[in-house]
Write an enzyme that holds these catalytic residues in place. Structure first.
Site, PDB file in Angstrom:
ATOM      1  N   HIS A  31      -3.520  -5.431   0.848  1.00  0.00           N
ATOM      2  CA  HIS A  31      -2.910  -5.624   2.175  1.00  0.00           C
ATOM      3  C   HIS A  31      -2.861  -7.103   2.576  1.00  0.00           C
ATOM      4  O   HIS A  31      -3.815  -7.593   3.191  1.00  0.00           O
ATOM      5  CB  HIS A  31      -3.740  -4.884   3.223  1.00  0.00           C
ATOM      6  CG  HIS A  31      -3.570  -3.410   3.213  1.00  0.00           C
ATOM      7  ND1 HIS A  31      -2.576  -2.763   3.916  1.00  0.00           N
ATOM      8  CD2 HIS A  31      -4.266  -2.440   2.583  1.00  0.00           C
ATOM      9  CE1 HIS A  31      -2.670  -1.455   3.728  1.00  0.00           C
ATOM     10  NE2 HIS A  31      -3.682  -1.232   2.925  1.00  0.00           N
ATOM     11  N   CYS A  75       0.829  -1.200   0.000  1.00  0.00           N
ATOM     12  CA  CYS A  75       0.000   0.000   0.000  1.00  0.00           C
ATOM     13  C   CYS A  75       0.870   1.259   0.000  1.00  0.00           C
ATOM     14  O   CYS A  75       1.563   1.502  -0.975  1.00  0.00           O
ATOM     15  CB  CYS A  75      -0.999  -0.033   1.149  1.00  0.00           C
ATOM     16  SG  CYS A  75      -2.327   1.164   0.939  1.00  0.00           S
ATOM     17  N   GLU A 123      -1.262  -8.351   5.002  1.00  0.00           N
ATOM     18  CA  GLU A 123      -1.252  -8.460   6.471  1.00  0.00           C
ATOM     19  C   GLU A 123      -2.663  -8.368   7.055  1.00  0.00           C
ATOM     20  O   GLU A 123      -2.884  -8.714   8.203  1.00  0.00           O
ATOM     21  CB  GLU A 123      -0.309  -7.411   7.088  1.00  0.00           C
ATOM     22  CG  GLU A 123      -0.874  -6.004   7.233  1.00  0.00           C
ATOM     23  CD  GLU A 123      -0.929  -5.224   5.934  1.00  0.00           C
ATOM     24  OE1 GLU A 123      -0.642  -5.792   4.862  1.00  0.00           O
ATOM     25  OE2 GLU A 123      -1.278  -4.026   5.997  1.00  0.00           O
TER      26      GLU A 123
END
Lengths: 228, 83
Positions: free
Chosen positions: A205, A87, A207
């Site tokens: 993303h 990002c 994560e």
């Protein structure tokens, strides 16, 4: 083995990334970008996290990309240390020259926060070895400046070199319907490789798709790239 | 040394989509204005001292190359005036 997560002023996915890596059994440490000691000596990977470094002043990622620690990051990348930009970290990666192209204002001119489907273009990189080429994974995005932009001829070359790692697609891996491209990225590009396969950036993303309790685990394989 | 003001105008390369400009144009049209097109640009005014116009221009060019513009998506102009 430690993955250094570089925290800039305005990073906000650094702790998420640390938690996700630790969940996967990968040692990680948050490193403040102005830390006098620079990168830890035991750094075996570098993650540029999401957020809004420097308030997105000038262009998203522009200021952080010129932070002194990025010289160290570029040197480490050239030495083969795996580097992943997520990002805002992807924007920093492109602004710093680690990867080519630019992530700029979404076609909608709006911030978009939603789950998207990604088609894995190659499975022979550390970041995608957990998947099969053509596999579709579901990962969230959250950005206002994620539209991948680059000269058309250069994009053709990057594609020929196999440097496009992820594309926005529908749940079947089809990229043709414009509605599956959330931000208007050229050729639906969501993530690209740098000069080597150990350097990659992507707007979605991973994560946020790693801990089972927060909706999906499809991003685990990307972060596991640090352990390969 | 002479005092100069350099004006750097950074704009998107021809053909690069500018969603903010499109949104701005639509808003103007909603207000009842008639217009054919609208382009946006960033303008930076930099005060500096240099031995000559050429030296000032070289320094500001490098500023644009290294930070103010992103060569992947931008073109830029530099205009130097004595202050």
């Amino acid at each position: 083995m430690t993955v250094a997560i570089i925290r800039f002023g305005g990073s906000n996915c650094d702790r998420d990334a640390e938690r996700a890596l630790e969940y996967l059994g990968i040692d990680a440490e948050i490193v403040w970008h102005e830390d006098e000691d620079g990168l830890p000596a035991e750094t075996t990977g570098i993650l540029l996290p999401g957020g809004f470094s420097y308030g997105d002043y000038l262009r998203a990622g522009a200021m952080a990309a010129r932070s002194p620690i990025m010289d160290e990051v570029r040197e480490a990348a050239a030495d083969g240390v795996p580097v992943l930009g997520v990002c805002n970290g992807a924007q920093v990666g492109c602004e710093s020259g680690l990867t080519e192209g630019a992530f700029t204002t979404n076609e909608s001119a709006r911030f978009q926060c939603e789950h998207v489907y990604l088609r894995v273009e190659r499975d022979d990189t550390p970041w995608t070895a957990a998947y099969e080429a053509g596999e579709v994974i579901e990962v969230p995005i959250a950005h206002g400046e994620g539209r991948y932009e680059i000269d058309d001829d250069r994009l053709d070359e990057l594609e020929e070199e196999g440097r496009v790692l992820f594309r926005y697609c529908d749940e079947n891996g089809d990229v043709d319907d414009p509605s599956v491209n959330p931000n208007g990225s050229k050729h639906n590009v969501a993530g690209v490789l740098g000069d080597s396969e150990t350097v990659a950036v992507l707007m979605p993303h991973p994560e946020r798709a790693t801990l089972p309790d927060v909706g999906g685990v499809d991003g685990q394989g990307i972060l596991e790239g640090f352990a390969r | 040394m002479t005092a100069y003001t350099a004006t750097v105008t950074v704009r998107l390369k021809h053909g690069v989509l500018d969603p903010e400009a499109e949104t701005t144009q639509r808003a103007l049209e909603r207000l009842g204005f008639e217009l054919a097109d609208l382009r946006s640009a960033d303008r930076f005014e930099i005060d500096l001292e240099a031995d000559s116009t050429g030296e000032a221009e070289d320094r500001v060019d490098e500023m644009a190359e290294r930070l103010l513009a992103n060569p992947t998506i931008h073109d830029y102009d530099v205009d130097i005036a004595e202050r």
